[in-house]
Design a protein around this motif. Structure first.
Motif, short mmCIF file in Angstrom:
data_model
loop_
_atom_site.label_atom_id
_atom_site.label_comp_id
_atom_site.label_asym_id
_atom_site.label_seq_id
_atom_site.Cartn_x
_atom_site.Cartn_y
_atom_site.Cartn_z
N UNK A 7 42.83 42.89 27.67
CA UNK A 7 43.15 43.87 28.69
C UNK A 7 42.48 43.53 29.99
N UNK A 8 42.42 44.53 30.87
CA UNK A 8 41.82 44.35 32.19
C UNK A 8 40.89 45.52 32.46
N UNK A 9 39.71 45.19 32.99
CA UNK A 9 38.71 46.17 33.40
C UNK A 9 38.61 46.09 34.92
N UNK A 10 38.54 47.24 35.58
CA UNK A 10 38.29 47.25 37.02
C UNK A 10 37.22 48.28 37.34
N UNK A 11 36.99 48.54 38.62
CA UNK A 11 35.90 49.43 39.00
C UNK A 11 36.11 50.88 38.59
N UNK A 12 37.30 51.25 38.13
CA UNK A 12 37.58 52.61 37.65
C UNK A 12 37.49 52.72 36.14
N UNK A 13 37.29 51.60 35.45
CA UNK A 13 37.21 51.60 34.00
C UNK A 13 38.22 50.65 33.39
N UNK A 14 38.76 51.04 32.27
CA UNK A 14 39.74 50.22 31.56
C UNK A 14 41.11 50.40 32.21
N UNK A 15 41.71 49.31 32.68
CA UNK A 15 43.01 49.38 33.33
C UNK A 15 44.14 49.17 32.33
N UNK A 16 43.96 48.21 31.41
CA UNK A 16 44.98 47.96 30.39
C UNK A 16 44.30 47.54 29.10
N UNK A 18 45.66 46.12 25.04
CA UNK A 18 46.74 45.81 24.11
C UNK A 18 46.26 44.83 23.06
N UNK A 19 47.01 44.75 21.98
CA UNK A 19 46.69 43.77 20.95
C UNK A 19 46.90 42.37 21.53
N UNK A 20 46.01 41.46 21.21
CA UNK A 20 46.09 40.09 21.72
C UNK A 20 47.39 39.44 21.30
N UNK A 21 47.88 38.56 22.15
CA UNK A 21 49.12 37.87 21.86
C UNK A 21 50.30 38.46 22.60
N UNK A 22 50.07 39.58 23.28
CA UNK A 22 51.12 40.19 24.09
C UNK A 22 51.23 39.45 25.41
N UNK A 23 51.88 40.05 26.34
CA UNK A 23 52.04 39.41 27.66
C UNK A 23 51.13 40.11 28.66
N UNK A 34 38.50 43.54 42.06
CA UNK A 34 37.38 43.44 41.14
C UNK A 34 37.85 43.59 39.70
N UNK A 35 39.11 43.26 39.44
CA UNK A 35 39.67 43.34 38.09
C UNK A 35 39.25 42.11 37.29
N UNK A 36 38.87 42.36 36.02
CA UNK A 36 38.41 41.29 35.14
C UNK A 36 39.19 41.33 33.84
N UNK A 37 39.93 40.25 33.52
CA UNK A 37 40.60 40.18 32.22
C UNK A 37 39.55 39.99 31.12
N UNK A 38 39.79 40.60 29.95
CA UNK A 38 38.82 40.49 28.85
C UNK A 38 39.54 40.35 27.52
N UNK A 39 38.78 39.95 26.51
CA UNK A 39 39.22 39.95 25.12
C UNK A 39 38.15 40.71 24.33
N UNK A 40 38.55 41.28 23.21
CA UNK A 40 37.61 41.99 22.36
C UNK A 40 38.08 41.96 20.91
N UNK A 41 37.13 41.92 20.01
CA UNK A 41 37.41 42.09 18.58
C UNK A 41 36.89 43.47 18.21
N UNK A 42 37.77 44.26 17.62
CA UNK A 42 37.49 45.68 17.43
C UNK A 42 38.19 46.18 16.18
N UNK A 43 37.54 47.05 15.44
CA UNK A 43 38.18 47.71 14.30
C UNK A 43 39.34 48.54 14.84
N UNK A 44 40.47 48.50 14.17
CA UNK A 44 41.66 49.17 14.70
C UNK A 44 41.50 50.68 14.83
N UNK A 45 40.63 51.32 14.05
CA UNK A 45 40.43 52.76 14.20
C UNK A 45 39.75 53.07 15.53
N UNK A 46 38.83 52.20 15.97
CA UNK A 46 38.21 52.38 17.28
C UNK A 46 39.20 52.02 18.39
#
Length: 80
Positions: A7-16, A18-23, A34-46
């Protein structure tokens, strides 16, 4: 179950979020944002909780949940 997200994080918080592998649409590299693309590994319930907060417009709370519950988290380097 642990899954990969991006997804993308910016100065207002989480912008987007989605599950990895999307567009994932990366922000333009104009240096003015100041937008920063990120990746994360996370339990699906969280991940569900993060997405609910994002949909509700609680971008900072969504980012906090992501940061608190991610097993691993990192930025996606910008390609010029």
């Amino acid at each position: 179950m642990l899954k990969s997200f991006e997804g993308i994080i910016d100065n207002c918080g989480l912008r987007s979020f989605q599950q990895a592998g999307g567009s994932l649409r990366l922000p333009p590299l104009d240096g003015g944002q100041d937008a920063v693309p990120f990746w994360a590994n996370l339990d699906e319930r969280f991940a569900t909780a993060v997405l609910k907060e994002l949909i509700a417009g609680n971008r900072r709370r969504a980012l906090s949940l992501l940061e608190e519950n991610a097993v691993s988290l990192g930025t996606i380097p910008a390609v010029r």
